[in-house]
Design a protein around this motif. Structure first.
Motif, PDB file in Angstrom:
ATOM      1  N   ARG A 162       0.804  -1.295  -0.278  1.00 50.57           N
ATOM      2  CA  ARG A 162       0.074   0.157  -0.002  1.00 50.57           C
ATOM      3  C   ARG A 162       0.954   1.333  -0.043  1.00 50.57           C
ATOM      4  O   ARG A 162       0.231   2.424  -0.066  1.00 50.57           O
ATOM      5  N   THR A 163       2.000   1.263   0.060  1.00 49.26           N
ATOM      6  CA  THR A 163       3.022   2.289   0.091  1.00 49.26           C
ATOM      7  C   THR A 163       2.869   3.117  -1.356  1.00 49.26           C
ATOM      8  O   THR A 163       3.004   2.259  -2.484  1.00 49.26           O
ATOM      9  N   ARG A 164       2.490   4.294  -1.469  1.00 47.06           N
ATOM     10  CA  ARG A 164       2.479   4.891  -2.794  1.00 47.06           C
ATOM     11  C   ARG A 164       3.329   6.250  -2.766  1.00 47.06           C
ATOM     12  O   ARG A 164       3.507   6.641  -4.062  1.00 47.06           O
ATOM     13  N   LEU A 165       3.966   6.583  -1.683  1.00 45.78           N
ATOM     14  CA  LEU A 165       4.853   7.845  -1.687  1.00 45.78           C
ATOM     15  C   LEU A 165       6.280   7.546  -0.873  1.00 45.78           C
ATOM     16  O   LEU A 165       6.334   6.905   0.052  1.00 45.78           O
ATOM     17  N   PHE A 166       7.288   8.011  -1.731  1.00 44.44           N
ATOM     18  CA  PHE A 166       8.436   8.241  -1.044  1.00 44.44           C
ATOM     19  C   PHE A 166       9.060   9.536  -1.137  1.00 44.44           C
ATOM     20  O   PHE A 166       8.928  10.453  -1.850  1.00 44.44           O
ATOM     21  N   ILE A 167       9.531  10.013   0.408  1.00 47.18           N
ATOM     22  CA  ILE A 167      10.086  11.105   0.369  1.00 47.18           C
ATOM     23  C   ILE A 167      11.500  10.918   0.469  1.00 47.18           C
ATOM     24  O   ILE A 167      12.103  10.317   1.177  1.00 47.18           O
ATOM     25  N   VAL A 168      12.110  11.648  -0.705  1.00 46.58           N
ATOM     26  CA  VAL A 168      13.350  11.339  -0.764  1.00 46.58           C
ATOM     27  C   VAL A 168      14.433  12.430  -0.673  1.00 46.58           C
ATOM     28  O   VAL A 168      14.092  13.568  -1.105  1.00 46.58           O
ATOM     29  N   MET A 169      15.497  12.263   0.153  1.00 45.51           N
ATOM     30  CA  MET A 169      16.582  13.091   0.307  1.00 45.51           C
ATOM     31  C   MET A 169      17.732  13.113  -0.412  1.00 45.51           C
ATOM     32  O   MET A 169      18.379  11.965  -0.503  1.00 45.51           O
ATOM     33  N   GLY A 170      18.041  13.928  -0.999  1.00 43.21           N
ATOM     34  CA  GLY A 170      19.202  13.734  -1.992  1.00 43.21           C
ATOM     35  C   GLY A 170      20.197  15.041  -1.947  1.00 43.21           C
ATOM     36  O   GLY A 170      19.643  16.125  -1.624  1.00 43.21           O
TER      37      GLY A 170
END
Length: 408
Positions: A179-187
């Motif tokens: 059910r995971t739909r979103l990644f908050i990604v730090m780069g």
């Protein structure tokens, strides 16, 4: 000083009754469903049924801070008032999800509450608050020491009207969940910026975006933490619109600091609950088992272990409450000393308490027949999660030395 609000006391009574009626009696059924499913990261029917009950009972999004009370029916809670509720949920490792209070979603929802645009909140925060989707926070990387967040190397660069992401992340909690739909990604978007705390950016990346590859699920001490899990992920020319940036380019480190403080305390709150339950089980075990002609509870060494564990749980609980109170009164930034003290003390303290309680249970304490082994794994990885103990101790030590040296 340590008096909970009427609202908190009422929710404590309601949550305690819900745990007794619906959570503890379903522990075996939950484990059976999890082990019977072909995909360990698929939603469990029992979890969905319990979520519906919790939502109907008004025990939903309990973590929501007072500052964002418009997002929940109870109007929000202070960190102090939420602490006993999180402790109750910590007695069963999977129960926080029942109330939509599990990591990493709580931290991600707070990020969206604090830093997202109105459009971003409508697209992602609303379904997260409703429990319709899950999310992940992608920060840690396998090839660098991510304990120094400025080390991260995943590239985030502008190209036309898009951000292009290239790199690898791992131990990304929730990434395996269906059910995971979103990644908050730090780069890293500006690697040559002389201010190393402004080199990072965070962007919202839908999980189904082309170029994202789930490399493998990861385990800690043999536990895969299904159905939430942790994963290694590759980003290969992943493109998202420029509008997916959070707060603004170069503000990723700022967001990370704002997110991780409350999250560290939520882990500590839950760990106190895990330790308290383990102590209670150890006492029941000690009173019911006999060795060398007398019950375990009559042996001096067992009494000493129980006494030490009780005292340490009380110390951990008071430290958590004092830290939560300071966060409420002075804010997260002014409470970094107490947050660091809690983060570096409570998981290790609880780990040792759980170890004693496992020992009192004999070989059974190492099995899934009791909750201690899984809780031990949780306590152990909390010493790495949200920054390893050594980094927090280093920063805290510097702060304390400066504080008191100035008085000399």
């Amino acid at each position: 000083m340590y008096t909970f609000s009427h609202k908190s006391r009422q929710l404590q009574a309601e949550l305690s009754a819900f745990m007794d009626e619906h959570i503890f009696p379903n522990e075996a059924a939950y484990a059976a469903q999890l082990h019977a499913t072909e995909n360990r990261f698929a939603p469990l029917p029992l979890m969905d049924a319990l979520k519906a009950r919790a939502k109907a009972a008004g025990l939903w999004n309990l973590f929501t801070p007072e500052s964002h009370g418009q997002y929940c029916s109870h109007g929000g809670l202070s960190n102090f008032d939420y602490a006993p509720l999180a402790e109750m949920m910590g007695r069963v490792s999977w129960s926080p999800e029942v109330f939509n209070c599990n990591a990493p979603d709580t931290g991600n929802m707070e990020v969206l509450m604090n830093y997202a645009s109105e459009f971003q909140r409508e697209e992602w925060l609303t379904p997260l608050l409703n429990g319709e989707i899950r999310s992940s926070y992608a920060m840690t990387e396998p090839q660098v020491a991510s304990s120094d967040a400025t080390n991260i190397e995943l590239s985030i660069r502008r190209e036309g009207d898009s951000w292009v992401l290239n790199g690898r992340k791992w131990f990304i909690t929730g990434a395996m969940n269906e059910r995971t739909r979103l990644f908050i990604v730090m780069g890293k978007s500006d690697p040559h910026n002389p201010d190393r705390h402004k080199q990072q950016t965070q962007v919202l990346v839908p999980k189904e975006t082309p170029g994202i590859q789930l490399i493998r699920p990861l385990s800690t001490l043999g536990y895969d933490d299904a159905p939430i899990g942790h994963a290694e992920i590759a980003f290969d020319n992943v493109r998202v619109p420029l509008g997916n940036v959070l707060l603004g380019e170069g503000r990723g480190f700022e967001i990370a600091q704002g997110r991780l403080g409350p999250g560290r305390m939520h882990h500590c709150m839950r760990l106190v609950g895990a330790a308290q339950r383990a102590l209670e089980l150890a006492c029941q075990r000690a009173a019911s088992r006999t060795t060398f002609g007398r019950t375990l509870s009559k042996h001096q060494s067992v009494r000493e272990e129980i006494a030490r564990s009780f005292s340490e749980i009380e110390m951990a609980r008071l430290l958590v409450l004092k830290t939560s109170h300071k966060m409420d009164q002075q804010g997260v930034a002014a409470s970094v000393d107490m947050i660091a003290a809690s983060k570096t003390t409570v998981p290790l303290l609880v780990q040792n308490i759980l170890d004693r309680c496992m020992q009192i249970h004999g070989a059974g304490g190492l099995t899934a027949d009791y909750p201690m082994a899984e809780a031990f794994n949780y306590a152990r990885w909390c010493r790495q999660a949200d920054g390893p103990d050594q980094v927090h101790q280093m920063a805290l030590g510097k702060q304390i030395i400066e504080r008191y040296a100035e008085r000399g």
